[in-house]
Design an enzyme around this catalytic site. Sequence first.
Site, PDB file in Angstrom:
ATOM      1  N   HIS A 143     117.970 -22.203  52.953  1.00 31.69           N
ATOM      2  CA  HIS A 143     117.227 -20.727  53.464  1.00 31.69           C
ATOM      3  C   HIS A 143     116.227 -21.356  54.478  1.00 31.69           C
ATOM      4  CE1 HIS A 143     118.031 -19.754  49.149  1.00 31.69           C
ATOM      5  NE2 HIS A 143     118.416 -18.553  49.686  1.00 31.69           N
ATOM      6  N   ASP A 145     113.064 -22.714  52.863  1.00 32.84           N
ATOM      7  CA  ASP A 145     113.173 -23.881  51.991  1.00 32.84           C
ATOM      8  C   ASP A 145     112.885 -25.040  52.953  1.00 32.84           C
ATOM      9  OD1 ASP A 145     114.489 -22.095  50.256  1.00 32.84           O
ATOM     10  OD2 ASP A 145     116.484 -23.037  50.786  1.00 32.84           O
TER      11      ASP A 145
HETATM   12  C1  XUL Z   1     119.928 -16.029  43.693  1.00 33.41           C
HETATM   13  C2  XUL Z   1     120.825 -16.835  44.468  1.00 33.41           C
HETATM   14  C3  XUL Z   1     120.435 -17.308  45.773  1.00 33.41           C
HETATM   15  C4  XUL Z   1     121.394 -17.346  46.906  1.00 33.41           C
HETATM   16  C5  XUL Z   1     121.080 -17.484  48.280  1.00 33.41           C
HETATM   17  O1  XUL Z   1     120.150 -15.808  42.778  1.00 33.41           O
HETATM   18  O2  XUL Z   1     121.743 -17.055  44.055  1.00 33.41           O
HETATM   19  O3  XUL Z   1     119.900 -18.567  45.928  1.00 33.41           O
HETATM   20  O4  XUL Z   1     122.405 -18.313  46.742  1.00 33.41           O
HETATM   21  O5  XUL Z   1     120.250 -16.803  48.689  1.00 33.41           O
END
Ligand code: XUL
Length: 434
Positions: free
Chosen positions: A99, A102
């Site tokens: 993300h 991150d």
């Molecule tokens: C949250 C989750 C996230 C997604 C990406 O439960 O799984 O980390 O994979 O945003």
Amino acid sequence: MTDYFKNIPAIRYEGTTSSNEFAFHHYNPDEVVMGKRMEDHLRFAVAYWHSFAYQGGDPFGGQTFERPWFGETMADAKLKADAAFELFDILNAPFFCFHDADVRPEGKTFAESTRNLEEIVDYFALKMQTSKTRLLWGTANLFTNRRFMSGAATNPDPDVFAYSAATVKTCMDATQKLGGANYVLWGGREGYETLLNTDLKREAEQAGRFLQMVVDYKYKIGFKGTILIEPKPQEPSKHQYDYDVATVYGFLRRFGLENEVKVNIEQGHAILAGHSFEHELAMATSMGIFGSIDMNRNDYQSGWDTDQFPNNVPEMALAYYEVLKAGGFVNGGTNFDAKIRRQSLDAEDLVLSHIGGMDTCARALKAAAAMLEDGGLEAARAARYAGWDNPTAQAMLKEGTLDSIAARVLKDNLNPQPKSGRQERLENLVNRFV
Ligand code: XUL
Ligand code: CO
């Protein structure tokens, strides 16, 4: 170079006779399973957020981990990237996922956050010149910052919708620049807490329009990857709009996007929705929207999304059975959306968790392939539906009406007799392979 993983060797396949804990015992990237290298089947990805940004907190306590890159400067973000690519190398990981939040410090303004992201993306691109690790997917974190507390695309405030759209644009640009194979949308706060303050219809329409814009932008920039939605039934929101695969499919149909968007299915989310992982996989395949998986495991006693590394071969074997039956991954792969426990403080723990997860998946893949090659399960399923091969049955399905069918039932004096579903026999058959 950091010295974070300094005493840890590159992990190689040594087989089941080796007792070296810093080795793969089942995952042999080059071993051919059903005509394809294991690495190409499994397409493992390290999740940046859990492995490098998670600080060990739980609802009752904060940070337990101490990592040299924990901090809010660009220098910290680069140190984190250095350590991340070192782990990718140690594991020989073909992919990673991230993300925006991150990988870069949050700026004081949108412009500053974007500049930070762009600088890190350039840093990644440089590292990727000498690393084998590719980007499985990028995504935007539209759930942690307080501005998203009432949703992103589904927010009652149009400025939050705008901020979210702009953020997704920057994350799609980043994913495109790094050659990402997919772009993921997990609607962390796309849901609601109470109907007392929520306009369901309006929020769904906002989400549909938002997704259309994402698809339009994909074509505009020539992104060749797949757009994926990740279903989850609740947590953080009480009611989430992307509840499960079937709900997402209904949503895609409602907005005419079922041929544009697929799903990233997470094991733990499937369980939270009251399904098995393999149910969600089979459902997606049956509707033509299977894309990728997030591989983890919930603690079945705690009832929330604990995101543990997978360690249950029989469960995972049934999941990979569905993946193989679907023809395997195209752009998708196996992303470890999994974190180590908050007491697992050491660099070694971070490496060993991935070794365990990769070995578990490798065993599961081999078991799934053996079950498919054996053919017993498919033969039993085919036999169960064999009546439908009959031309009369086919004609009924194609052009039958309640009238015509009722007439035939009377004429032939149909009196169907129940047949065993043979579940235990099939479970025993599976047990031979796992
Ligand atoms: C949250 C989750 C996230 C997604 C990406 O439960 O799984 O980390 O994979 O945003
Ligand atoms: Co996930």
